[in-house]
Design a protein around this motif. Structure first.
Motif, PDB file in Angstrom:
ATOM      1  N   LEU A  24       0.854  -1.237   0.079  1.00 41.12           N
ATOM      2  CA  LEU A  24       0.159   0.021   0.068  1.00 41.12           C
ATOM      3  C   LEU A  24       0.794   1.164   0.159  1.00 41.12           C
ATOM      4  N   ALA A  25       1.830   1.111   0.752  1.00 44.67           N
ATOM      5  CA  ALA A  25       2.775   2.338   0.791  1.00 44.67           C
ATOM      6  C   ALA A  25       3.387   2.683  -0.503  1.00 44.67           C
ATOM      7  N   ALA A  26       3.843   1.479  -1.086  1.00 42.17           N
ATOM      8  CA  ALA A  26       4.701   1.796  -2.433  1.00 42.17           C
ATOM      9  C   ALA A  26       3.764   2.381  -3.474  1.00 42.17           C
ATOM     10  N   GLY A  27       2.258   2.079  -3.534  1.00 48.98           N
ATOM     11  CA  GLY A  27       1.356   2.334  -4.297  1.00 48.98           C
ATOM     12  C   GLY A  27       1.182   4.030  -4.035  1.00 48.98           C
ATOM     13  N   TRP A  28       0.829   4.284  -2.754  1.00 52.29           N
ATOM     14  CA  TRP A  28       0.667   5.541  -2.244  1.00 52.29           C
ATOM     15  C   TRP A  28       1.953   6.438  -2.769  1.00 52.29           C
ATOM     16  N   GLY A  29       3.120   5.985  -2.430  1.00 51.73           N
ATOM     17  CA  GLY A  29       4.180   6.728  -2.905  1.00 51.73           C
ATOM     18  C   GLY A  29       4.315   7.087  -4.197  1.00 51.73           C
ATOM     19  N   SER A  30       3.708   6.231  -5.194  1.00 53.85           N
ATOM     20  CA  SER A  30       4.013   6.539  -6.519  1.00 53.85           C
ATOM     21  C   SER A  30       3.302   7.650  -7.074  1.00 53.85           C
ATOM     22  N   VAL A  31       2.188   8.058  -5.939  1.00 51.26           N
ATOM     23  CA  VAL A  31       1.278   9.162  -6.464  1.00 51.26           C
ATOM     24  C   VAL A  31       1.699  10.470  -5.793  1.00 51.26           C
ATOM     25  N   ARG A  32       1.946  10.062  -4.311  1.00 46.66           N
ATOM     26  CA  ARG A  32       2.393  11.406  -3.495  1.00 46.66           C
ATOM     27  C   ARG A  32       3.856  10.977  -2.938  1.00 46.66           C
ATOM     28  N   PRO A  33       4.777  11.139  -3.610  1.00 47.08           N
ATOM     29  CA  PRO A  33       6.124  10.660  -3.167  1.00 47.08           C
ATOM     30  C   PRO A  33       6.535  11.524  -1.984  1.00 47.08           C
TER      31      PRO A  33
END
Length: 375
Positions: A24-33
């Motif tokens: 989940l964190a990886a996916g979130w970081g792809s949009v809001r790094p």
């Protein structure tokens, strides 16, 4: 910039809580790094409870044990020994029903009245034999509806039919129960036994172990009524209150543990305190905008009764932050009103089967979807 706290449960049978949080964190970081990420994987007493304690407590040691699984097959498992403390000089043993007598051990099979909790009791006995001063027991993800009689049998109790012979293990054997002999039951350790439960159901009745959870374990039709009647017979013979919240947990194993003298608590809250989730939310929200993301494999009508998402949503309110939800599937009867946004892996993948084949991929996609929902 936001602080994003990831506090999911495991997605039962597919991916562990730590891996869920990371995906989940990886996916979130792809949009809001630029956001700050805090990982606090959770458990509620079911699958992943030992892993949560192992990750949170320095010096915890896994102790292998071979037990009798819920279908009678030899099963390799492990209990966790936590370091000694003033309150528990012999250390604390953490034992998980899911890995010893759990439904996931059966794969796709559901054996209903035949399943039992003998292996869970054997693992508890192994921890006692090792000299622990205290026990913490997680009782979610059970395969059986035996009222904990298998577990208590492994700890020295005797469940007898009218002729004085031991009854068979499992809910089927309970139909022949006439008397109980607790003279050989092992004593509780000096520091007591704390039981982490993920539900608050009573033992019997329309909200009890057989009626609510029996169908998930292979009980159907008359078998549900038989199991409920058998559990009521057990309740009349053991020294515990069958109406205690959580007595119906794990097919009545909660009730069996109450009869032993254990104390039942909400598993999510206990693990949450252990991993420092309330403190992490309070600290983050005091500094700036914060959201918390939680989830589980199936978010349904039972998720509001002690499961991880309901606990996380409640402490999010206390901290004044929004909670977001991810689940393998979100059922039509589920109440998602406590969450500012939610995502279903089944919807993202197109089917439940596709979601389960590669959960990490769809969890990353879900993280990205929720990040976009923040604006």
């Amino acid at each position: 910039m936001h602080t994003v706290v990831f506090a999911p449960d495991s997605f039962k049978g597919t991916i562990g809580a730590a891996e869920v949080a990371a995906a989940l964190a990886a996916g979130w970081g792809s949009v809001r790094p630029g956001d700050r990420v805090v990982l606090r994987p959770m458990a509620d007493g079911g699958e992943g409870t030992v892993d949560a304690f192992a990750a949170a407590v320095d010096g915890a040691v896994r102790v292998p044990v071979r037990v009798t699984g819920p279908d009678g097959a030899p099963t390799d498992a492990a209990w966790l020994r936590l370091p000694a403390t003033p309150d528990a000089p012999g250390g604390t043993g953490v034992v998980e029903l899911a890995s010893t007598s759990g439904i996931e051990l059966l794969g796709e099979r559901r054996i209903g009245e035949e399943a039992h909790t003998l292996g869970f009791g054997q693992a508890i006995a192994a921890a006692l034999d090792a000299g622990v001063s205290r026990l913490v027991l997680g009782i979610g993800s059970s395969a059986s509806t035996d009222g904990g009689t298998g577990m208590l049998t492994a700890l020295g109790a005797r469940f007898l039919d009218a002729s004085g012979a031991p009854i068979a293990v499992g809910a089927r054997g309970l139909a022949e129960l006439a008397s109980v002999d607790l003279t050989g039951l092992r004593a509780l350790p000096p520091g007591g036994v704390l039981v982490l439960s993920d539900v608050t159901n009573p033992l019997v009745g329309s909200l009890g172990a057989a009626a609510v959870f029996g169908p998930q374990k292979g009980l159907a039709g008359d078998a549900i009524e038989r199991a409920d009647a058998a559990l009521a017979r057990l309740a009349a013979l053991l020294p515990a209150d069958s109406e205690t919240p959580g007595a119906g947990a794990a097919g009545g194993t909660g009730f069996g543990l109450l009869a032993w003298g254990a104390r039942l608590v909400a598993g999510s809250a206990e693990v949450g305190e252990l991993v420092g989730l309330p403190g992490a939310l309070a600290e983050a929200s005091a500094v700036g905008p914060t959201v918390v993301i939680t989830g589980e494999g199936a978010f349904d009508g039972q998720s509001g009764a002690g499961k991880v998402p309901s606990y996380v949503a409640a402490i999010a309110v206390d901290a004044g932050v929004d909670a977001l939800l991810v689940a393998g599937r979100i059922d039509a009867d589920a109440d998602t009103s406590a969450f500012a946004a939610h995502a279903s892996l089944t919807e993202l993948a197109g089917s439940g089967e596709a979601a389960m084949q590669d959960p990490a991929r769809w969890l990353r996609d879900a993280g990205a979807v929720l990040a976009r929902s923040l604006g």
